[in-house]
Structure formats: C-alpha cells, structure tokens
Design a protein around this motif. Structure first.
Motif, PDB file in Angstrom:
ATOM      1  N   ALA A 179       0.877  -1.247   0.024  1.00 51.58           N
ATOM      2  CA  ALA A 179      -0.008  -0.052  -0.028  1.00 51.58           C
ATOM      3  C   ALA A 179       0.929   1.157   0.142  1.00 51.58           C
ATOM      4  N   THR A 180       0.396   2.307  -0.536  1.00 49.50           N
ATOM      5  CA  THR A 180       1.095   3.588  -0.838  1.00 49.50           C
ATOM      6  C   THR A 180       1.354   3.996   0.722  1.00 49.50           C
ATOM      7  N   SER A 181       0.282   3.777   1.765  1.00 42.87           N
ATOM      8  CA  SER A 181       0.284   4.304   3.043  1.00 42.87           C
ATOM      9  C   SER A 181       1.627   3.745   3.747  1.00 42.87           C
ATOM     10  N   ASN A 182       1.832   2.596   3.467  1.00 44.97           N
ATOM     11  CA  ASN A 182       2.935   1.757   3.955  1.00 44.97           C
ATOM     12  C   ASN A 182       4.194   2.510   3.494  1.00 44.97           C
ATOM     13  N   GLY A 200       4.487   5.261   2.035  1.00 40.90           N
ATOM     14  CA  GLY A 200       5.137   6.793   2.490  1.00 40.90           C
ATOM     15  C   GLY A 200       5.243   6.639   3.817  1.00 40.90           C
ATOM     16  N   ASP A 201       4.841   6.206   4.783  1.00 40.06           N
ATOM     17  CA  ASP A 201       5.290   6.092   6.312  1.00 40.06           C
ATOM     18  C   ASP A 201       6.812   6.009   6.391  1.00 40.06           C
ATOM     19  N   ARG A 240       6.502  10.198   5.828  1.00 40.88           N
ATOM     20  CA  ARG A 240       5.458  10.743   5.018  1.00 40.88           C
ATOM     21  C   ARG A 240       5.567  12.289   4.262  1.00 40.88           C
ATOM     22  N   ALA A 288       4.547  11.885  -0.687  1.00 42.11           N
ATOM     23  CA  ALA A 288       3.147  11.797  -1.423  1.00 42.11           C
ATOM     24  C   ALA A 288       2.652  12.694  -2.095  1.00 42.11           C
ATOM     25  N   HIS A 330      -3.293  15.223  -2.509  1.00 43.38           N
ATOM     26  CA  HIS A 330      -4.326  14.529  -2.546  1.00 43.38           C
ATOM     27  C   HIS A 330      -5.339  14.804  -3.948  1.00 43.38           C
ATOM     28  N   ASP A 352      -5.486   5.426  -2.482  1.00 47.97           N
ATOM     29  CA  ASP A 352      -5.271   6.326  -1.600  1.00 47.97           C
ATOM     30  C   ASP A 352      -4.543   7.514  -2.409  1.00 47.97           C
ATOM     31  N   SER A 398       9.282  -1.163   3.597  1.00 48.62           N
ATOM     32  CA  SER A 398       7.911  -1.115   3.477  1.00 48.62           C
ATOM     33  C   SER A 398       7.463  -2.723   3.594  1.00 48.62           C
TER      34      SER A 398
END
Length: 234
Positions: free
Chosen positions: A27-30, A32-33, A37, A40, A43, A173, A190
C-alpha cells in the motif's frame, strides 16, 4: 546549447525490474510512512478508475505547457513497457492533457499508466477501459500540440519532485514517489511494515492487541484525567 524549456533527454538508467516488482501489493500508505510521510503527491491528483487500482512503475517525466500535450505524445512514443508517464502540467485546469485515444495507445505500448498534475477528458471511457490514470479532474476542452516542454528532466508533480527513473506507486489512496537511489532500502522497510500490520490485524481479532502505548503517550505529554464531577464544579 541546453535549450532549456524545449528539450528531450535520452534516459535509460532504470531501476532493476525485480526491485520494482517488489512494490506490487504494498500500500502507498506503508511506503509513504517509511519515507517520513514526505513523498506523497497532493491529494487533488486522484484515480479516475474503478476502486481497487494499484500500479507500480518507472517514471518517465514530462513538463508541458498547461494547454499543450505535444511532449506527452512524444513521451508515449519513447516509453518502454513498465513506464509510468508523469506529467507536470502546472496543476492548471484549463485544458485536458490526455484522453481515451492516448490511453488505448499507451495500453498497446505496455505503459503502466499516467499521472497528470492537471485535467484529462473522456473520464467515463477511461474508467470503463480501466487503464490506470490519476489526474486532478476533467474538462472537455482539448489541448494544443505546439510545445514547448521537456522530457526526462526533474519535474514537480503534486508538489513532489520527480526525477526520471524514480519509482511510482499509486493506488486508491494516492501516489508516492520513491527516489531511485533509495528504492532497495524503502522496499525492505515497506515489506517490514506490511508484515507487522498483518500481525497487528491478527492480534486485533485474537483480542490481544497491546494498547498500553496510548495511555503511556498521553501521560508523557502531560494529559490529565479529571473526575467528571470535579470538572463540572469548575
């Protein structure tokens, strides 16, 4: 003579395909973290496809005048299978940078998808064919084909710098940009986060998810727990 503003850079130094493939399903969220952060895109650049989209590829960068797509057409001809064409159209919403026909052509070329800091058109048709496109929105107003522009130079897309050969991962996302010099480290981290999240989900359903960190954090930051009646009396 550099010819800044109207030039094409030949670029072939792509990241190893096996490393790129490693980001599939993460996932892009993982991702990016593990990059603080910080990488990204804004939005406002969203998928125009049906839910469930997830793409990974090597960035082929285009900088174009907001009303023009000549250099995007050239980038399509230059692209290799596995590339994602990332377009800096300055975020302007006046003219569509691409449409359905360009998506059909990209599909036959093995191009993974488009990221557009600007608008597109033929949204319904593109969504129906399910070719991956991320854009700021749509407009029926078409583009000109005059230039200027640049291909394979450093661009800004969604307020993130993108260099040719950077790795792009995009899903429902949004979009993350992985600098090509950091891909192996980011991939490893990741994958570690993804593994840990699976363990957390398992612990949730086993009813043994450790939540002590919440109160410990509040205490460390000086949050006070006050009796309801004492609070009312004040």
């Amino acid at each position: 003579m550099s010819n800044v503003g109207f030039r094409i850079v030949q670029y072939n130094n792509r990241v190893n395909q096996e490393v790129i493939e490693g980001f599939k399903g993460i996932a892009t969220s993982n991702i990016g973290d593990v990059m603080g952060r910080m990488y990204a895109m804004d939005h406002s650049i969203k998928s125009v496809n049906k839910p469930g989209i997830h793409i990974v590829g090597s960035a082929l960068t285009v900088r174009t005048h907001p009303s023009d797509n000549l250099m995007v057409h050239k980038a399509m001809d230059m692209a290799k299978p596995g590339d994602i064409i990332v377009i800096d159209a300055c975020g302007d919403m006046g003219n569509a940078i691409l449409g359905e026909l360009m998506c059909h052509y990209a599909k036959t070329k093995g191009i993974v998808g488009y990221i557009v800091d600007g608008p597109i058109r033929d949204l319904y048709s593109i969504a129906e064919m399910n070719f991956p496109v991320f854009a700021k929105g749509g407009t029926p107003r078409g583009p000109y084909k005059e230039g200027p522009g640049e291909i394979n130079t450093v661009i800004s897309c969604g307020n993130v710098a993108v260099s040719p050969g950077d790795i792009i991962v995009a899903d429902d996302d949004g979009i993350v940009v992985i600098p090509k010099g950091d891909v192996e480290d980011v991939l490893r981290k990741s994958q570690d986060i993804q593994t840990k999240e699976k363990m957390v989900i398992e612990s949730i359903y086993n009813e043994n998810w450790d939540r002590t960190w919440v109160d410990e954090t509040l205490k460390r930051k000086g949050c006070k727990v006050i009796d309801e009646y004492a609070y009312r009396e004040k």
